[in-house]
Design a protein around this motif. Structure first.
Motif, PDB file in Angstrom:
ATOM      1  N   ILE A  25       0.840  -1.206   0.000  1.00 60.81           N
ATOM      2  CA  ILE A  25       0.000   0.000   0.000  1.00 60.81           C
ATOM      3  C   ILE A  25       0.874   1.253   0.000  1.00 60.81           C
ATOM      4  O   ILE A  25       0.619   2.203  -0.741  1.00 60.81           O
ATOM      5  CB  ILE A  25      -0.968  -0.018   1.197  1.00 60.81           C
ATOM      6  CG1 ILE A  25      -2.032  -1.104   0.990  1.00 60.81           C
ATOM      7  CG2 ILE A  25      -1.621   1.348   1.392  1.00 60.81           C
ATOM      8  CD1 ILE A  25      -2.896  -1.354   2.206  1.00 60.81           C
ATOM      9  N   ALA A  26       1.925   1.265   0.824  1.00 63.56           N
ATOM     10  CA  ALA A  26       2.832   2.417   0.870  1.00 63.56           C
ATOM     11  C   ALA A  26       3.529   2.606  -0.480  1.00 63.56           C
ATOM     12  O   ALA A  26       3.650   3.726  -0.978  1.00 63.56           O
ATOM     13  CB  ALA A  26       3.860   2.248   1.983  1.00 63.56           C
ATOM     14  N   PHE A  27       3.983   1.519  -1.083  1.00 63.38           N
ATOM     15  CA  PHE A  27       4.660   1.583  -2.372  1.00 63.38           C
ATOM     16  C   PHE A  27       3.722   2.137  -3.444  1.00 63.38           C
ATOM     17  O   PHE A  27       4.115   2.999  -4.239  1.00 63.38           O
ATOM     18  CB  PHE A  27       5.176   0.200  -2.776  1.00 63.38           C
ATOM     19  CG  PHE A  27       5.904   0.199  -4.081  1.00 63.38           C
ATOM     20  CD1 PHE A  27       7.205   0.662  -4.169  1.00 63.38           C
ATOM     21  CD2 PHE A  27       5.272  -0.249  -5.237  1.00 63.38           C
ATOM     22  CE1 PHE A  27       7.866   0.671  -5.379  1.00 63.38           C
ATOM     23  CE2 PHE A  27       5.925  -0.241  -6.450  1.00 63.38           C
ATOM     24  CZ  PHE A  27       7.233   0.216  -6.523  1.00 63.38           C
ATOM     25  N   ILE A  28       2.471   1.679  -3.455  1.00 63.54           N
ATOM     26  CA  ILE A  28       1.494   2.170  -4.429  1.00 63.54           C
ATOM     27  C   ILE A  28       1.245   3.667  -4.222  1.00 63.54           C
ATOM     28  O   ILE A  28       1.179   4.432  -5.186  1.00 63.54           O
ATOM     29  CB  ILE A  28       0.174   1.366  -4.335  1.00 63.54           C
ATOM     30  CG1 ILE A  28       0.406  -0.058  -4.868  1.00 63.54           C
ATOM     31  CG2 ILE A  28      -0.948   2.046  -5.104  1.00 63.54           C
ATOM     32  CD1 ILE A  28      -0.753  -1.013  -4.619  1.00 63.54           C
ATOM     33  N   GLY A  29       1.137   4.109  -2.957  1.00 59.34           N
ATOM     34  CA  GLY A  29       0.947   5.529  -2.671  1.00 59.34           C
ATOM     35  C   GLY A  29       2.102   6.375  -3.178  1.00 59.34           C
ATOM     36  O   GLY A  29       1.888   7.430  -3.781  1.00 59.34           O
ATOM     37  N   ILE A  30       3.322   5.918  -2.948  1.00 58.31           N
ATOM     38  CA  ILE A  30       4.510   6.642  -3.428  1.00 58.31           C
ATOM     39  C   ILE A  30       4.518   6.692  -4.950  1.00 58.31           C
ATOM     40  O   ILE A  30       4.786   7.729  -5.557  1.00 58.31           O
ATOM     41  CB  ILE A  30       5.797   5.999  -2.871  1.00 58.31           C
ATOM     42  CG1 ILE A  30       5.871   6.231  -1.356  1.00 58.31           C
ATOM     43  CG2 ILE A  30       7.030   6.553  -3.571  1.00 58.31           C
ATOM     44  CD1 ILE A  30       6.939   5.417  -0.665  1.00 58.31           C
ATOM     45  N   PHE A  31       4.203   5.561  -5.580  1.00 56.51           N
ATOM     46  CA  PHE A  31       4.182   5.487  -7.044  1.00 56.51           C
ATOM     47  C   PHE A  31       3.147   6.451  -7.628  1.00 56.51           C
ATOM     48  O   PHE A  31       3.424   7.167  -8.591  1.00 56.51           O
ATOM     49  CB  PHE A  31       3.899   4.052  -7.494  1.00 56.51           C
ATOM     50  CG  PHE A  31       3.863   3.889  -8.987  1.00 56.51           C
ATOM     51  CD1 PHE A  31       5.033   3.902  -9.725  1.00 56.51           C
ATOM     52  CD2 PHE A  31       2.652   3.755  -9.651  1.00 56.51           C
ATOM     53  CE1 PHE A  31       5.009   3.769 -11.098  1.00 56.51           C
ATOM     54  CE2 PHE A  31       2.610   3.629 -11.020  1.00 56.51           C
ATOM     55  CZ  PHE A  31       3.785   3.625 -11.761  1.00 56.51           C
TER      56      PHE A  31
END
Length: 128
Positions: A25-31
């Motif tokens: 979820i954090a990675f998707i938000g950053i992306f």
């Protein structure tokens, strides 16, 4: 030896599922944030650079506090964002994010030439 008690709840099994999900979820938000930034940069680059008469009608700041804990050392990091709202001849108002040194050189009521490209503030030259 007595009977083994099994509560049916294994904390490590639950954590081994939750942490990867939170990481994804954090990675998707950053992306998504990066993608939005690139899209905005591309949009601005396609816009003409405009120079228009304008008046500074308001200034504001936002202060953000970030707490960090590292090796039992607690630190608070503070960042400021600076915003100026300009009114152009048509009566439309446009707010831009600007740098702190620029913010300090501007006053509400100043008239001059506003230069911008899309949503990107380029400069403001006070009238003489």
């Amino acid at each position: 030896m007595g009977p083994e008690i099994n509560s049916g709840f294994d904390v490590f099994s639950v954590l081994s599922i939750i942490f990867p999900i939170l990481f994804i979820i954090a990675f998707i938000g950053i992306f998504i944030n990066i993608l939005h930034g690139v899209k905005q940069w591309n949009f601005n680059n396609k816009q003409p650079e405009l120079i228009v008469p304008a008046k500074i009608v308001s200034k504001r700041t936002e202060t953000h506090h970030h707490q960090h804990n590292h090796n039992n050392h607690h630190a608070i990091h503070t960042t400021n964002s600076y915003f100026v709202t300009f009114e152009v001849e048509s009566g439309d108002r446009i707010e831009f994010t600007i740098q702190g040194y620029q913010y300090g050189q501007m006053s509400e009521g100043d008239n001059g030439k506003l230069t911008f490209q899309g949503t990107r503030f380029i400069g403001f030259e006070r009238g003489r």
